[in-house]
Design an enzyme around this catalytic site. Structure first.
Site, PDB file in Angstrom:
ATOM      1  N   SER A 155     -30.994  15.416  22.853  1.00 38.56           N
ATOM      2  CA  SER A 155     -30.890  13.860  22.276  1.00 38.56           C
ATOM      3  C   SER A 155     -32.111  12.697  22.338  1.00 38.56           C
ATOM      4  O   SER A 155     -33.550  13.192  21.867  1.00 38.56           O
ATOM      5  CB  SER A 155     -29.127  13.379  21.997  1.00 38.56           C
ATOM      6  OG  SER A 155     -29.249  12.325  20.989  1.00 38.56           O
ATOM      7  N   ASP A 257     -25.630  20.468  13.836  1.00 38.03           N
ATOM      8  CA  ASP A 257     -25.887  19.260  13.930  1.00 38.03           C
ATOM      9  C   ASP A 257     -27.224  18.428  12.998  1.00 38.03           C
ATOM     10  O   ASP A 257     -28.312  19.359  12.493  1.00 38.03           O
ATOM     11  CB  ASP A 257     -26.986  19.036  15.329  1.00 38.03           C
ATOM     12  CG  ASP A 257     -27.387  18.220  16.419  1.00 38.03           C
ATOM     13  OD1 ASP A 257     -26.926  17.217  15.486  1.00 38.03           O
ATOM     14  OD2 ASP A 257     -27.847  18.313  17.338  1.00 38.03           O
ATOM     15  N   HIS A 287     -24.028  18.978  18.041  1.00 39.15           N
ATOM     16  CA  HIS A 287     -24.586  17.914  18.721  1.00 39.15           C
ATOM     17  C   HIS A 287     -23.751  17.560  19.647  1.00 39.15           C
ATOM     18  O   HIS A 287     -22.535  17.941  20.175  1.00 39.15           O
ATOM     19  CB  HIS A 287     -24.676  17.097  18.332  1.00 39.15           C
ATOM     20  CG  HIS A 287     -25.803  15.563  19.158  1.00 39.15           C
ATOM     21  ND1 HIS A 287     -27.325  15.917  18.437  1.00 39.15           N
ATOM     22  CD2 HIS A 287     -25.846  14.905  19.476  1.00 39.15           C
ATOM     23  CE1 HIS A 287     -28.277  14.909  19.257  1.00 39.15           C
ATOM     24  NE2 HIS A 287     -27.389  14.578  20.380  1.00 39.15           N
TER      25      HIS A 287
END
Length: 317
Positions: A155, A257, A287
């Site tokens: 991320s 996501d 995610h």
């Protein structure tokens, strides 16, 4: 594919968190630490120790995980954790990074970079670069191979990893990076803008995606010192004019996501620039699924795939 049933059960059990913008920093950071309960039992490694890289604002803590079968000197995977640039810490990523060290037979170096909004862009990036350069410079003392260093992150950490690769290339900082591992990286604030309401295939964002978009908009606003910083390629790697000459990329995205298209478009641009790219979309996942292995068996496929793709790139040159 539908959402993985084990993941669906986990999400139903955990319930909906309030919007990030409505939470205090302390609440948001405590919420992130809660993922430890979903990670499962940590594998054993030969050694875990903290070292300290000289940084522009003082020492940067770097936690080294050395697996039992690491060669001497060992290849290294420098890791920037997730957390939207505002949260995350070394302890919370302990279990998944031990697992990556075990699977890759490499030393994993987890960077405790400065968080926003206390320190905004480019502070975190500078800390990751400082850690990378320290590991290469002190390779003999650390018993690692400076010719076999990869950079990675999940991320926001994937954003920092991609930006590190750009910065090292542009400024010739060294060492040569042999691979970049990017797990659902945010690379362009456009995917968090209010105007982003449809996927590339025309499907409108559903309620959960709209919520994630708003959370990402808030996180970008905390990381960037001004809206103008969004055009800097070290903040938003998608906006780099030239992506050629970067290290081979291993890019993972999740089907459910909002950042899926962000990561996949960046992978496509890397490939167009001649960078070797291995891209995999993990169906049924959302995610942050790096942290779900203890509750969602299908999530274990992520570290397995990363290790399989990374191992050939970390072999002796």
């Amino acid at each position: 594919m539908p959402l993985d049933p084990d993941l669906q059960a986990l999400l139903a059990e955990s319930g909906d968190a309030p919007p990030l913008e409505s939470m205090s920093l302390e609440e948001a950071r405590a919420l992130t630490r809660g993922v430890v309960a979903w990670q499962g039992e940590a594998v054993q490694v030969a050694d875990v120790r903290d070292v300290y890289a000289p940084g522009e604002a003082g020492p940067v803590t770097v936690r080294l995980y050395r697996p039992f079968d690491a060669p001497s000197p060992a290849p290294v995977l420098v890791w920037a954790h997730a957390g939207g640039w505002i949260r995350g810490d070394l302890d919370t990523w302990d279990t998944p990074l031990k697992d990556l060290a075990h699977r890759t037979s490499a030393v994993v170096a987890s960077v405790d970079y400065r968080l926003a909004p206390e320190t905004r862009f480019p502070g975190a990036l500078h800390d990751v670069v400082a850690a990378l350069r320290y590991i290469a410079r002190d390779a003999v003392e650390l018993d690692v191979d400076p010719q076999r260093i990869a950079i990675g992150g999940d991320s926001s950490g994937g954003n920092l990893a991609a930006a590190t690769a750009l910065m090292v290339r542009d400024l010739n900082l060294g060492p040569q990076i042999v691979a970049q591992v990017l797990i659902h990286p945010p690379t362009d604030p456009a995917y968090a803008a209010p105007s982003f309401i449809r996927h590339a295939d025309g499907r409108p964002l559903d309620d959960s995606e709209l919520r994630q978009r708003d959370d990402m908009r808030y996180l970008w606003s905390q990381y960037l010192p001004s809206p103008y910083a969004a055009d800097h390629p070290y903040a938003a790697p998608m906006r780099a004019a030239n992506l050629s000459g970067l290290p081979p990329a291993i890019v993972a995205t999740a089907e459910f996501d909002l950042l899926r298209e962000d990561g996949e478009r960046f992978a496509a641009r890397l490939a167009e620039a001649g960078v070797p790219v291995r891209l995999r979309r993990f169906d049924g996942m959302t995610h942050s699924f790096l942290h779900f292995a203890g509750r969602v068996p299908a999530a274990k496929a992520l570290p397995e795939w990363i290790a399989a793709e990374l191992e050939p790139l970390l072999r002796s040159p």
